[in-house]
Scaffold this active site. Structure first.
Site, PDB file in Angstrom:
ATOM      1  N   GLU A   1      -3.342  -0.158   8.210  1.00  0.00           N
ATOM      2  CA  GLU A   1      -2.177   0.249   9.008  1.00  0.00           C
ATOM      3  C   GLU A   1      -2.309  -0.306  10.417  1.00  0.00           C
ATOM      4  O   GLU A   1      -3.360  -0.182  11.049  1.00  0.00           O
ATOM      5  CB  GLU A   1      -2.070   1.779   9.151  1.00  0.00           C
ATOM      6  CG  GLU A   1      -1.509   2.493   7.969  1.00  0.00           C
ATOM      7  CD  GLU A   1      -1.382   3.989   8.207  1.00  0.00           C
ATOM      8  OE1 GLU A   1      -1.108   4.411   9.352  1.00  0.00           O
ATOM      9  OE2 GLU A   1      -1.574   4.731   7.231  1.00  0.00           O
TER      10      GLU A   1
ATOM     11  N   ASN B   1      -7.268   1.704  10.140  1.00  0.00           N
ATOM     12  CA  ASN B   1      -5.976   1.988  10.778  1.00  0.00           C
ATOM     13  C   ASN B   1      -6.193   2.008  12.274  1.00  0.00           C
ATOM     14  O   ASN B   1      -7.070   2.736  12.776  1.00  0.00           O
ATOM     15  CB  ASN B   1      -5.422   3.344  10.333  1.00  0.00           C
ATOM     16  CG  ASN B   1      -4.964   3.333   8.883  1.00  0.00           C
ATOM     17  OD1 ASN B   1      -5.074   2.321   8.186  1.00  0.00           O
ATOM     18  ND2 ASN B   1      -4.450   4.460   8.427  1.00  0.00           N
TER      19      ASN B   1
ATOM     20  N   TYR C   1      -4.035   1.818  16.147  1.00  0.00           N
ATOM     21  CA  TYR C   1      -2.771   1.797  16.898  1.00  0.00           C
ATOM     22  C   TYR C   1      -2.938   1.689  18.406  1.00  0.00           C
ATOM     23  O   TYR C   1      -2.152   1.053  19.079  1.00  0.00           O
ATOM     24  CB  TYR C   1      -1.966   3.075  16.600  1.00  0.00           C
ATOM     25  CG  TYR C   1      -1.408   3.124  15.200  1.00  0.00           C
ATOM     26  CD1 TYR C   1      -0.171   2.578  14.899  1.00  0.00           C
ATOM     27  CD2 TYR C   1      -2.147   3.699  14.162  1.00  0.00           C
ATOM     28  CE1 TYR C   1       0.339   2.610  13.604  1.00  0.00           C
ATOM     29  CE2 TYR C   1      -1.635   3.734  12.860  1.00  0.00           C
ATOM     30  CZ  TYR C   1      -0.392   3.184  12.596  1.00  0.00           C
ATOM     31  OH  TYR C   1       0.107   3.209  11.310  1.00  0.00           O
TER      32      TYR C   1
ATOM     33  N   ARG D   1       0.859  -1.189   0.000  1.00  0.00           N
ATOM     34  CA  ARG D   1       0.000   0.000   0.000  1.00  0.00           C
ATOM     35  C   ARG D   1       0.896   1.240   0.000  1.00  0.00           C
ATOM     36  O   ARG D   1       1.725   1.400   0.895  1.00  0.00           O
ATOM     37  CB  ARG D   1      -0.892  -0.014   1.251  1.00  0.00           C
ATOM     38  CG  ARG D   1      -1.698   1.245   1.402  1.00  0.00           C
ATOM     39  CD  ARG D   1      -2.619   1.241   2.616  1.00  0.00           C
ATOM     40  NE  ARG D   1      -3.249   2.532   2.680  1.00  0.00           N
ATOM     41  CZ  ARG D   1      -3.205   3.367   3.711  1.00  0.00           C
ATOM     42  NH1 ARG D   1      -2.602   3.015   4.840  1.00  0.00           N
ATOM     43  NH2 ARG D   1      -3.771   4.539   3.642  1.00  0.00           N
TER      44      ARG D   1
ATOM     45  N   GLU E   1      -7.127   8.423   6.523  1.00  0.00           N
ATOM     46  CA  GLU E   1      -7.344   9.077   7.816  1.00  0.00           C
ATOM     47  C   GLU E   1      -7.847  10.515   7.683  1.00  0.00           C
ATOM     48  O   GLU E   1      -7.140  11.477   8.051  1.00  0.00           O
ATOM     49  CB  GLU E   1      -6.052   9.049   8.647  1.00  0.00           C
ATOM     50  CG  GLU E   1      -5.509   7.646   8.865  1.00  0.00           C
ATOM     51  CD  GLU E   1      -4.276   7.609   9.769  1.00  0.00           C
ATOM     52  OE1 GLU E   1      -3.718   8.676  10.079  1.00  0.00           O
ATOM     53  OE2 GLU E   1      -3.877   6.504  10.171  1.00  0.00           O
TER      54      GLU E   1
ATOM     55  N   HIS F   1      -2.770  10.976   0.980  1.00  0.00           N
ATOM     56  CA  HIS F   1      -2.173  10.739   2.295  1.00  0.00           C
ATOM     57  C   HIS F   1      -1.508  12.064   2.708  1.00  0.00           C
ATOM     58  O   HIS F   1      -0.321  12.113   2.997  1.00  0.00           O
ATOM     59  CB  HIS F   1      -1.195   9.574   2.240  1.00  0.00           C
ATOM     60  CG  HIS F   1      -0.885   8.943   3.560  1.00  0.00           C
ATOM     61  ND1 HIS F   1      -1.057   7.595   3.825  1.00  0.00           N
ATOM     62  CD2 HIS F   1      -0.398   9.466   4.712  1.00  0.00           C
ATOM     63  CE1 HIS F   1      -0.668   7.323   5.056  1.00  0.00           C
ATOM     64  NE2 HIS F   1      -0.258   8.445   5.630  1.00  0.00           N
TER      65      HIS F   1
HETATM   66  O1  IFM Z   1       2.896   7.545  10.049  1.00  0.00           O
HETATM   67  C1  IFM Z   1       1.533   7.601  10.250  1.00  0.00           C
HETATM   68  C2  IFM Z   1       0.801   7.421   8.946  1.00  0.00           C
HETATM   69  O2  IFM Z   1       1.173   8.352   7.996  1.00  0.00           O
HETATM   70  C3  IFM Z   1      -0.690   7.554   9.160  1.00  0.00           C
HETATM   71  N1  IFM Z   1      -1.137   6.703  10.244  1.00  0.00           N
HETATM   72  C4  IFM Z   1      -0.413   6.708  11.459  1.00  0.00           C
HETATM   73  C5  IFM Z   1       1.073   6.540  11.208  1.00  0.00           C
HETATM   74  C6  IFM Z   1       1.843   6.571  12.539  1.00  0.00           C
HETATM   75  O3  IFM Z   1       1.634   7.780  13.185  1.00  0.00           O
END
Ligand code: IFM
Length: 453
Positions: A359, A299, A301, A77, A166, A121
């Protein structure tokens, strides 16, 4: 330990983005982006760096594809830099920019790697920001022109398109919190930006389908778990509000549920949208935003620990005292259970047809040790725990079709510059040498076995 298998056709990949890795910020007719301008403005980037050179992927892409092949990746990606294609945002097309991505796509296909292309992006042409950027409806129109140009050029070979990455970051983080380009602190502008980002997504979907027959088209949203320590009525509302701000605002709109009524009311009460209604929403917009998608990119985290804050409507406050989980170098708590709950929620509550994790990954600074290797065991632990959460969610029925680890290689982490390392491949920024970290070797094993332990 038991081996946890994934379905036969499960897609294993990694992800990157243009500004974070390409460098070559002025090469071959590329226009200036808002990130070029922002990073060149003193004080905006933690280590005073920029993406001018980054990982020099613009020159080194054949070597980077070879690394991907060595890992056995099924898919990659990446994103397109809009100012390489339309240096002024609309109008004149830069064939050299198209040529770069065309060669990249061909190189990937030759290596047996499926390209997943993100159109936006965050590196918008500065010329569009000069006219107001995403708070302006005309930016959504320009985006559709860009989507048309690039999908006409690549649509015969690219069959997986992601309109935006995002949009929360491209709107609220950029126009309200001011941490990302263009660095504003303006709630009404951020709300209008969020709408025009989503609108441009909805308008681009049929264009991509037309220019890329048989393609899968989707959008990537970022999600966070909104957690509270003590379930007082006020805290429950706080978590709901944060979920509305970060998650539901985008998800509900894309899924045809309009913007969440509770959030709209909160924004009205705070004076962020006028009492008469949000002027940026025109007839037909919400139907356009709800254009059917083939997949949602997810995405994920971390979680946010929150508590009610009566002094700051409509936003809750951080509950730092109760954020006690181990953290990555970003300071983000490691909370894999949130991924499990998210995937189940997207499936059971929103009935999405297909999900890709576009992500997930962790920043840990580990570099070469005495033996010259990078033993990033914390990253392996992070990924294993999140693969496990995804595996459990699939067992529960979530239609997860693939997983893209963030990131293929260490890169420019936005306002934090090069102080964070998310890569499974180490990059020496002095020499531009790449080296597989232990996590890359571990991931290679997972892909080969289509299972992990
Ligand atoms: O690096 C970023 C990415 O560009 C978008 N999502 C989160 C990642 C980590 O912060």
């Amino acid at each position: 330990m038991t081996s946890k298998p994934f379905p036969q056709d499960f897609v294993w990949g990694t992800a990157t983005s243009s500004y974070q890795i390409e460098g070559a910020w002025q090469a071959d007719g590329k226009g200036e982006s808002i990130w070029d301008r922002f990073a060149h403005t003193p004080g905006k980037i933690m280590d005073q760096s920029s993406g001018d050179v980054a990982c020099d992927h613009y020159q080194r892409w054949p070597q980077d594809i070879a690394l991907m092949k060595e890992l056995g990746l099924h898919a990659y990606r990446f994103s397109i830099a809009w100012p390489r294609i339309l240096p002024q945002g609309s109008g004149a097309v830069n064939q050299a920019g198209i040529g770069f991505y065309s060669r990249l796509v061909d190189g990937l296909l030759e290596a047996g790697i499926v390209p997943f292309v993100t159109l936006y992006h965050w590196d918008m042409p500065q010329a569009l920001q000069d006219k107001g950027g995403w708070p302006q409806r005309s930016t959504a129109e320009a985006f559709v022109e860009y989507a048309d140009v690039i999908s006409r050029a690549l649509g015969d070979r690219v069959k997986h398109w992601i309109t935006h990455n995002e949009p929360w970051c491209a709107s609220f983080l950029s126009y309200q919190i001011g941490e990302h380009a263009p660095g504003l602190h303006d709630w009404p502008a951020a709300l209008a930006a969020s709408h025009h980002l989503l609108l441009s997504h909805g308008w681009a979907v049929p264009v991509l389908r037309r220019n890329s027959p048989g393609a899968e088209v989707g959008i990537t949203l970022n999600f966070t778990a909104s957690e509270i320590a003590t379930p007082t009525p006020e805290n429950v509302v706080a978590a709901r509000v944060y979920d509305g701000y970060f998650n539901r605002w985008f998800l509900d709109a894309v899924c045809g549920r309009h913007y969440p009524a509770d959030m709209m009311e909160g924004y009205r009460q705070a004076g962020f949208v006028p009492a008469g209604g949000a002027g940026f929403i025109q007839d037909g917009d919400m139907a356009a935003i709800a254009a059917p998608i083939d997949f949602l990119g997810v995405n994920y985290y971390t979680r946010f620990m929150l508590k009610a804050d009566g002094n700051n409507p409509p936003m809750p406050a951080d509950d730092a005292e109760h954020a006690t989980l181990p953290r990555t170098d970003m300071g983000w708590e490691i909370f894999p259970q949130g991924l499990y709950e998210l995937l189940c929620r997207l499936h059971f509550e929103y009935k999405l047809p297909k999900l890709y994790i576009t992500e997930n990954g962790a920043s840990f600074a580990d570099g070469p040790g005495a033996d010259g290797q990078v033993h990033d065991t914390r990253r392996i632990d992070y990924l294993r725990a999140h693969f496990d959460a995804a595996h459990r969610a699939m067992k529960a029925g979530a239609p997860l079709a693939g997983y893209f680890v963030w990131s293929l290689m260490d890169n420019f982490e936005w306002a934090r510059g090069y102080t964070e390392r998310f890569g499974i491949v180490w990059v020496d920024y002095e020499t531009q040498e790449r080296m597989l970290k232990d996590s890359a070797l571990w991931y290679k094993g997972v892909i080969a076995a289509n299972a992990f332990e």
